[in-house]
Design an enzyme around this catalytic site. Structure first.
Site, PDB file in Angstrom:
ATOM      1  CB  SER A  12      -0.932  -0.653   1.209  1.00  0.00           C
ATOM      2  OG  SER A  12      -2.223   0.779   0.836  1.00  0.00           O
ATOM      3  CG  HIS A  39      -4.758  -0.750  -0.641  1.00  0.00           C
ATOM      4  ND1 HIS A  39      -4.153  -1.028   0.692  1.00  0.00           N
ATOM      5  CD2 HIS A  39      -5.297  -1.577  -1.208  1.00  0.00           C
ATOM      6  CE1 HIS A  39      -4.693  -2.158   0.912  1.00  0.00           C
ATOM      7  NE2 HIS A  39      -4.804  -3.280   0.247  1.00  0.00           N
ATOM      8  CG  ASP A 131      -5.699  -5.512   2.257  1.00  0.00           C
ATOM      9  OD1 ASP A 131      -6.345  -6.169   2.762  1.00  0.00           O
ATOM     10  OD2 ASP A 131      -5.576  -4.890   1.106  1.00  0.00           O
TER      11      ASP A 131
END
Length: 344
Positions: A12, A39, A131
């Site tokens: 990310s 992401h 995540d």
């Protein structure tokens, strides 16, 4: 069991420089397929394949839905689609978001663990929140290997730290050392054992189906845990609550998923949004009462006008309070709260 080794990578914030370093050092004859979730914004085309293609010898692209996986190829999830593994090919799906993200790292990792088990290496890189942690746990439980970027080497260390806290990680390495490690691992692939019990396997099957876009309620999502008193920030459906190792997790009956930390982040963001909505309603009432008061004055009803103006003063005091609430609301995560407690 499919024989092609898979390397699944999740990143990310701060992930692009690490991915460039990793791909620049993988050899041309790398014997595994590499699947990457970073992401990205949902409303704009992703330039990530253009950024990564050419930094090393392996070709990088967004795959087509149903495209076969090949060794020495790098497949990057496109915006607003989950990238998941299906037998010997990839699938691009519009399944429910997880941790408010699509593509989701967890969705990729779980699908790889479910079908490829010990032939999977999961890699968690720089990023915020958590995540990938649940998916990396699934990879380990199904016999795969877990690699995490050293938190000291990561620009944003929350994802690596959370992975290290919740998963029995095999290797913790800096970005520059990751390619040689992965090259050695995919050539050996010792192959672990599936340690999931029946309930864990059932949960994994349900969650892979949700990421595919199958109906979560029909799959049995409500059986994953006990009803909570909380609602989904995405669709406002009721959430069930369950634990996975040390991770507190939530799913709604439409399929949206959250860790406890990401749910806290979304709820505190919603608090700010609701405060501004309340402020808007109050200010609209002030505008309307002012016009009604002026109308009373124009027709000589001074008592009615004064009633409106008195009410305006009282509501005006409330708007100041609500504005202070909106501006003072802080978006939190579990890790932020714990870090501040340790600082205190």
């Amino acid at each position: 069991m499919p024989q092609l080794p898979l390397v699944v990578v999740g990143a990310s914030a701060g992930g692009i420089p690490v991915l460039k370093t990793l791909l620049s050092r993988l050899p041309r004859d790398f014997p595994a397929a590499v699947l990457i979730v970073l992401h990205v914004a949902r409303d704009f085309p992703s330039l990530l394949p253009d950024i990564l293609d050419g930094v090393g010898p392996l070709p990088v692209r967004h795959p087509l839905d149903g495209e076969s996986m090949q060794p020495g190829q790098v497949y990057v999830a496109p915006p607003d689609h989950h990238l998941i593994v299906e037998d010997d090919h990839v699938a691009l799906t519009k399944g429910p978001k997880e941790n408010h993200a699509r593509p989701s790292i967890n969705a990729l990792f779980r699908s790889a663990a479910y079908l490829y088990g010990p032939s999977v290496i999961g890699v968690v890189l720089s990023g915020m929140l958590d995540d990938g942690v649940s998916g990396l746990y699934a990879i380990k439980r199904r016999g795969g290997q877990a690699v995490v970027q050293s938190p000291q080497d990561a620009e944003f260390n929350a994802m690596p730290l959370n992975a290290l806290q919740e998963v029995e990680v095999d290797y913790v390495v800096a970005a520059q050392d990751m390619a040689p490690l992965l090259t050695a691992l995919v050539r050996e692939m010792p192959g672990g054992q599936n340690r999931m019990d029946e309930r864990e396997n059932q949960r994994l099957e349900i969650e892979v189906g949700i990421a595919r876009g199958e109906n979560a309620l029909q799959l049995g999502v409500t059986e994953l845990g006990a009803p909570s008193l909380l609602t989904c920030p995405e669709c406002h459906g009721a959430l069930v609550q369950f634990k996975e190792a040390g991770i507190l997790r939530f799913r709604c009956h439409t399929g949206h998923g959250y860790s406890g930390s990401s749910l806290l982040s979304e709820i505190t963001l919603e608090l700010e949004n609701k405060a501004y909505e309340t402020l808007r309603v109050l200010e609209e009432s002030l505008i309307l009462m002012k016009r009604l008061g002026e109308l009373c004055e124009q027709r000589g009803d001074l008592v009615g006008a004064e009633a409106f103006y008195n009410k305006i003063r009282k509501v005006g005091e409330r708007t100041a309070t609500i504005q202070a609430l909106a501006q003072g609301t802080e978006r939190l995560s579990g890790q932020q709260v714990e870090m501040r407690a340790s600082d205190d």
